[in-house]
Design a protein around this motif. Structure first.
Motif, PDB file in Angstrom:
ATOM      1  N   ALA A 165       0.999  -1.115   0.014  1.00  0.00           N
ATOM      2  CA  ALA A 165       0.019  -0.001  -0.002  1.00  0.00           C
ATOM      3  C   ALA A 165       0.878   1.066  -0.063  1.00  0.00           C
ATOM      4  O   ALA A 165       1.671   1.331   0.940  1.00  0.00           O
ATOM      5  N   CYS A 166       0.733   2.183  -0.957  1.00  0.00           N
ATOM      6  CA  CYS A 166       1.717   3.428  -0.952  1.00  0.00           C
ATOM      7  C   CYS A 166       0.536   4.525  -1.573  1.00  0.00           C
ATOM      8  O   CYS A 166      -0.284   4.176  -2.594  1.00  0.00           O
ATOM      9  N   ALA A 167       0.906   5.575  -1.193  1.00  0.00           N
ATOM     10  CA  ALA A 167       0.244   6.803  -1.736  1.00  0.00           C
ATOM     11  C   ALA A 167       0.634   7.126  -3.454  1.00  0.00           C
ATOM     12  O   ALA A 167       1.884   6.677  -3.608  1.00  0.00           O
ATOM     13  N   SER A 168      -0.163   7.583  -4.138  1.00  0.00           N
ATOM     14  CA  SER A 168       0.130   7.821  -5.520  1.00  0.00           C
ATOM     15  C   SER A 168       1.151   9.158  -5.403  1.00  0.00           C
ATOM     16  O   SER A 168       1.182  10.024  -4.597  1.00  0.00           O
ATOM     17  N   LEU A 169       2.165   9.169  -6.438  1.00  0.00           N
ATOM     18  CA  LEU A 169       2.850  10.355  -6.546  1.00  0.00           C
ATOM     19  C   LEU A 169       2.043  11.571  -6.602  1.00  0.00           C
ATOM     20  O   LEU A 169       2.658  12.815  -6.281  1.00  0.00           O
ATOM     21  N   ASP A 170       0.727  11.873  -7.436  1.00  0.00           N
ATOM     22  CA  ASP A 170       0.057  13.064  -7.407  1.00  0.00           C
ATOM     23  C   ASP A 170      -0.512  13.337  -5.777  1.00  0.00           C
ATOM     24  O   ASP A 170      -0.606  14.680  -5.433  1.00  0.00           O
ATOM     25  N   ARG A 171      -0.683  12.355  -5.066  1.00  0.00           N
ATOM     26  CA  ARG A 171      -0.946  12.487  -3.651  1.00  0.00           C
ATOM     27  C   ARG A 171      -0.036  13.226  -2.765  1.00  0.00           C
ATOM     28  O   ARG A 171       0.096  14.070  -2.195  1.00  0.00           O
ATOM     29  N   VAL A 172       1.207  12.657  -3.148  1.00  0.00           N
ATOM     30  CA  VAL A 172       2.557  13.400  -2.333  1.00  0.00           C
ATOM     31  C   VAL A 172       3.236  14.563  -2.990  1.00  0.00           C
ATOM     32  O   VAL A 172       4.110  15.107  -2.013  1.00  0.00           O
ATOM     33  N   SER A 173       3.057  14.618  -3.991  1.00  0.00           N
ATOM     34  CA  SER A 173       3.917  15.836  -4.646  1.00  0.00           C
ATOM     35  C   SER A 173       3.797  17.211  -3.882  1.00  0.00           C
ATOM     36  O   SER A 173       2.435  17.653  -3.851  1.00  0.00           O
ATOM     37  N   GLY A 174       4.687  17.755  -3.498  1.00  0.00           N
ATOM     38  CA  GLY A 174       4.568  19.048  -2.975  1.00  0.00           C
ATOM     39  C   GLY A 174       4.259  18.962  -1.712  1.00  0.00           C
ATOM     40  O   GLY A 174       4.152  20.025  -0.847  1.00  0.00           O
ATOM     41  N   ARG A 175       4.103  17.776  -1.157  1.00  0.00           N
ATOM     42  CA  ARG A 175       3.443  17.584   0.487  1.00  0.00           C
ATOM     43  C   ARG A 175       4.669  16.765   1.432  1.00  0.00           C
ATOM     44  O   ARG A 175       5.491  16.178   0.902  1.00  0.00           O
ATOM     45  N   PRO A 176       4.466  17.201   2.459  1.00  0.00           N
ATOM     46  CA  PRO A 176       5.467  16.434   3.389  1.00  0.00           C
ATOM     47  C   PRO A 176       5.179  14.823   3.427  1.00  0.00           C
ATOM     48  O   PRO A 176       3.875  14.487   3.084  1.00  0.00           O
ATOM     49  N   VAL A 177       6.062  14.121   3.336  1.00  0.00           N
ATOM     50  CA  VAL A 177       5.813  12.770   2.873  1.00  0.00           C
ATOM     51  C   VAL A 177       5.663  11.744   4.258  1.00  0.00           C
ATOM     52  O   VAL A 177       5.299  10.532   4.045  1.00  0.00           O
ATOM     53  N   ASP A 178       5.716  12.356   5.417  1.00  0.00           N
ATOM     54  CA  ASP A 178       5.447  11.485   6.496  1.00  0.00           C
ATOM     55  C   ASP A 178       4.083  10.892   6.440  1.00  0.00           C
ATOM     56  O   ASP A 178       3.040  11.453   6.268  1.00  0.00           O
ATOM     57  N   GLY A 179       4.151   9.533   6.835  1.00  0.00           N
ATOM     58  CA  GLY A 179       2.992   8.715   6.849  1.00  0.00           C
ATOM     59  C   GLY A 179       2.232   8.299   5.529  1.00  0.00           C
ATOM     60  O   GLY A 179       1.117   7.704   5.441  1.00  0.00           O
ATOM     61  N   TRP A 180       2.842   8.704   4.322  1.00  0.00           N
ATOM     62  CA  TRP A 180       2.172   8.403   3.116  1.00  0.00           C
ATOM     63  C   TRP A 180       2.533   7.131   2.517  1.00  0.00           C
ATOM     64  O   TRP A 180       2.202   6.479   1.569  1.00  0.00           O
ATOM     65  N   MET A 181       3.654   6.209   3.232  1.00  0.00           N
ATOM     66  CA  MET A 181       4.036   5.045   2.926  1.00  0.00           C
ATOM     67  C   MET A 181       3.652   4.146   4.087  1.00  0.00           C
ATOM     68  O   MET A 181       4.849   3.794   4.564  1.00  0.00           O
ATOM     69  N   PRO A 182       2.590   3.807   4.406  1.00  0.00           N
ATOM     70  CA  PRO A 182       2.276   3.066   5.604  1.00  0.00           C
ATOM     71  C   PRO A 182       2.684   1.510   5.775  1.00  0.00           C
ATOM     72  O   PRO A 182       2.980   1.263   4.545  1.00  0.00           O
ATOM     73  N   PRO A 183       2.604   1.058   6.988  1.00  0.00           N
ATOM     74  CA  PRO A 183       3.151  -0.548   6.665  1.00  0.00           C
ATOM     75  C   PRO A 183       2.044  -1.229   5.896  1.00  0.00           C
ATOM     76  O   PRO A 183       0.680  -0.825   6.091  1.00  0.00           O
ATOM     77  N   SER A 184       2.225  -2.110   5.073  1.00  0.00           N
ATOM     78  CA  SER A 184       1.334  -2.958   4.528  1.00  0.00           C
ATOM     79  C   SER A 184       1.070  -4.456   5.126  1.00  0.00           C
ATOM     80  O   SER A 184       2.272  -5.399   5.190  1.00  0.00           O
ATOM     81  N   PRO A 185      -0.096  -4.489   5.963  1.00  0.00           N
ATOM     82  CA  PRO A 185      -0.165  -5.833   6.711  1.00  0.00           C
ATOM     83  C   PRO A 185      -0.105  -6.979   5.795  1.00  0.00           C
ATOM     84  O   PRO A 185       0.085  -8.108   6.274  1.00  0.00           O
ATOM     85  N   ALA A 186      -0.555  -6.801   4.504  1.00  0.00           N
ATOM     86  CA  ALA A 186      -0.680  -8.037   3.522  1.00  0.00           C
ATOM     87  C   ALA A 186       0.905  -8.434   3.264  1.00  0.00           C
ATOM     88  O   ALA A 186       1.399  -9.587   2.909  1.00  0.00           O
ATOM     89  N   ASN A 187       1.853  -7.552   3.342  1.00  0.00           N
ATOM     90  CA  ASN A 187       3.303  -7.825   3.301  1.00  0.00           C
ATOM     91  C   ASN A 187       4.428  -7.063   3.969  1.00  0.00           C
ATOM     92  O   ASN A 187       4.966  -6.052   3.637  1.00  0.00           O
ATOM     93  N   PRO A 188       4.242  -7.260   5.241  1.00  0.00           N
ATOM     94  CA  PRO A 188       5.262  -6.354   5.926  1.00  0.00           C
ATOM     95  C   PRO A 188       6.634  -6.443   5.753  1.00  0.00           C
ATOM     96  O   PRO A 188       7.545  -5.444   5.876  1.00  0.00           O
ATOM     97  N   GLY A 189       7.154  -7.440   5.209  1.00  0.00           N
ATOM     98  CA  GLY A 189       8.542  -7.790   4.824  1.00  0.00           C
ATOM     99  C   GLY A 189       8.752  -6.817   3.447  1.00  0.00           C
ATOM    100  O   GLY A 189       9.890  -6.209   3.654  1.00  0.00           O
ATOM    101  N   GLY A 190       7.716  -6.992   2.718  1.00  0.00           N
ATOM    102  CA  GLY A 190       8.115  -6.171   1.473  1.00  0.00           C
ATOM    103  C   GLY A 190       8.293  -4.747   1.810  1.00  0.00           C
ATOM    104  O   GLY A 190       9.032  -3.936   1.278  1.00  0.00           O
ATOM    105  N   SER A 191       7.408  -4.174   2.794  1.00  0.00           N
ATOM    106  CA  SER A 191       7.291  -2.524   3.258  1.00  0.00           C
ATOM    107  C   SER A 191       8.779  -2.174   3.659  1.00  0.00           C
ATOM    108  O   SER A 191       9.322  -1.295   3.554  1.00  0.00           O
ATOM    109  N   GLN A 192       9.272  -3.203   4.627  1.00  0.00           N
ATOM    110  CA  GLN A 192      10.526  -3.047   5.353  1.00  0.00           C
ATOM    111  C   GLN A 192      11.754  -2.993   4.370  1.00  0.00           C
ATOM    112  O   GLN A 192      12.331  -2.081   4.158  1.00  0.00           O
TER     113      GLN A 192
END
Length: 330
Positions: A165-192
């Motif tokens: 799970a990750c935010a689209s580039l349009d969503r984060v463009s020009g914004r603070p990035v904190d919190g926009w790539m949260p842990p993915s419960p379906a694949n925590p290893g992939g997130s890390q």
């Protein structure tokens, strides 16, 4: 953001960033004069309302486009937030986990880090290729194959990208990035793993000759990348034709240029909107989807029966509300 459609669907107009949450946009909104949009909304009936907020990982126009294309879960329900598999849908192997890696500049402020995408920092093919070639082996060590697609978008594929799970580039463009790539419960290893790759890219790009060359020219350096459009299609299926989706409002909004944004609305009201209005008046099926940063609303042809005509007459007697009234809640 999305795969290219083989042929646009002329009867469906989907408008990204028809409104935005920024206070300067809300101020500009009330000054808009959009007579053709007002007339068109009077001819149509509200069909669906996708209510959301400013914190969703996928923007309303991305959710609306995915549904229009038929890019859904296997049971036909919408994809989970931040898990629309755009990269996989655009590939020849849609069931393989894929994503887009977008080189960018992370601007470090006093209390936050904001993101500027490659388009906004003038990233060239030459600079991007140098960084890509240095970074691709790092990805390969972790089971991710990286392919150069363009200066601002690299194609990634590999099992670590499944269920991310990750935010689209349009969503984060020009914004603070904190919190926009949260842990993915379906694949925590992939997130890390992906967060580690982001850290490795930051260090690698900082010591790369491209960094010093861009800095010497007064250009912002590339000091990281953003992950978007990750995942895989559950069931491969051909996508439906895409709506007509003008990009002028989106481009202006991502630059926070609200003067250009208002001018772009004026152009749409003089071109795309009258064309859709004419189709509606000829009795052809039309769909209008207006998207902001929180929500999206879709209008379709209003019923043509006697009671419907009476309702439209009553609405005309009350007067046509200004278009910004429909755009403001988005």
């Amino acid at each position: 953001m999305a795969p290219e459609a083989p042929s646009p669907l002329p009867g469906h107009l989907l408008i990204p960033f028809a409104s935005a949450s920024a206070p300067p946009c809300q101020a500009a909104l009330k000054a808009l004069r959009l007579p053709h949009l007002e007339t068109l909304l009077g001819e149509l009936a509200l069909a669906t309302h996708d209510a959301g907020d400013d914190h969703s990982l996928s923007l309303p126009h991305e959710r609306a486009l995915a549904l229009a294309l038929g890019l859904t879960r296997a049971d036909g329900s919408p994809c989970d937030d931040g898990q629309i598999p755009w990269a996989a849908a655009a590939s020849a192997e849609p069931t393989v986990p894929q994503a887009w890696f977008s080189p960018c500049h992370f601007q470090i402020g006093t209390d936050h880090v904001s993101l500027l995408p490659g388009e906004q920092i003038g990233l060239t093919d030459e600079d991007a290729r140098g960084l890509f070639e240095a970074f691709a082996p790092y990805c390969a060590e972790d089971g991710i194959t990286l392919r150069f697609e363009s200066a601002t978008r690299w194609h990634a594929s590999g099992e670590p990208l499944r269920g991310i799970a990750c935010a689209s580039l349009d969503r984060v463009s020009g914004r603070p990035v904190d919190g926009w790539m949260p842990p993915s419960p379906a694949n925590p290893g992939g997130s890390q793993l992906l967060k580690r790759l982001q850290s490795e890219a930051q260090m690698l790009f900082y010591t790369h000759p491209v960094h010093d060359a861009r800095t010497a020219c007064g250009l912002r350096p590339v000091n990281g990348f953003w992950i978007s459009g990750a995942g895989a299609m559950e069931v491969p299926a051909p996508l439906r034709p895409a709506p007509t989706m003008p990009d002028t409002l989106r481009q202006a909004a991502l630059r926070a240029d609200w003067t250009a944004w208002a001018q772009a609305w004026g152009q749409l009201d003089a071109t795309h909107i009258p064309a859709l209005l004419e189709r509606a008046r000829r009795g052809e099926a039309v769909t209008l989807t207006l998207c902001g940063e929180r929500s999206a609303q879709t209008w379709v042809n209003a019923p043509r029966g006697g009671s419907a005509r009476l309702g439209r007459l009553f609405k005309k007697l009350l007067g046509t509300p200004p278009a910004w009234k429909a755009l403001e809640p988005l």
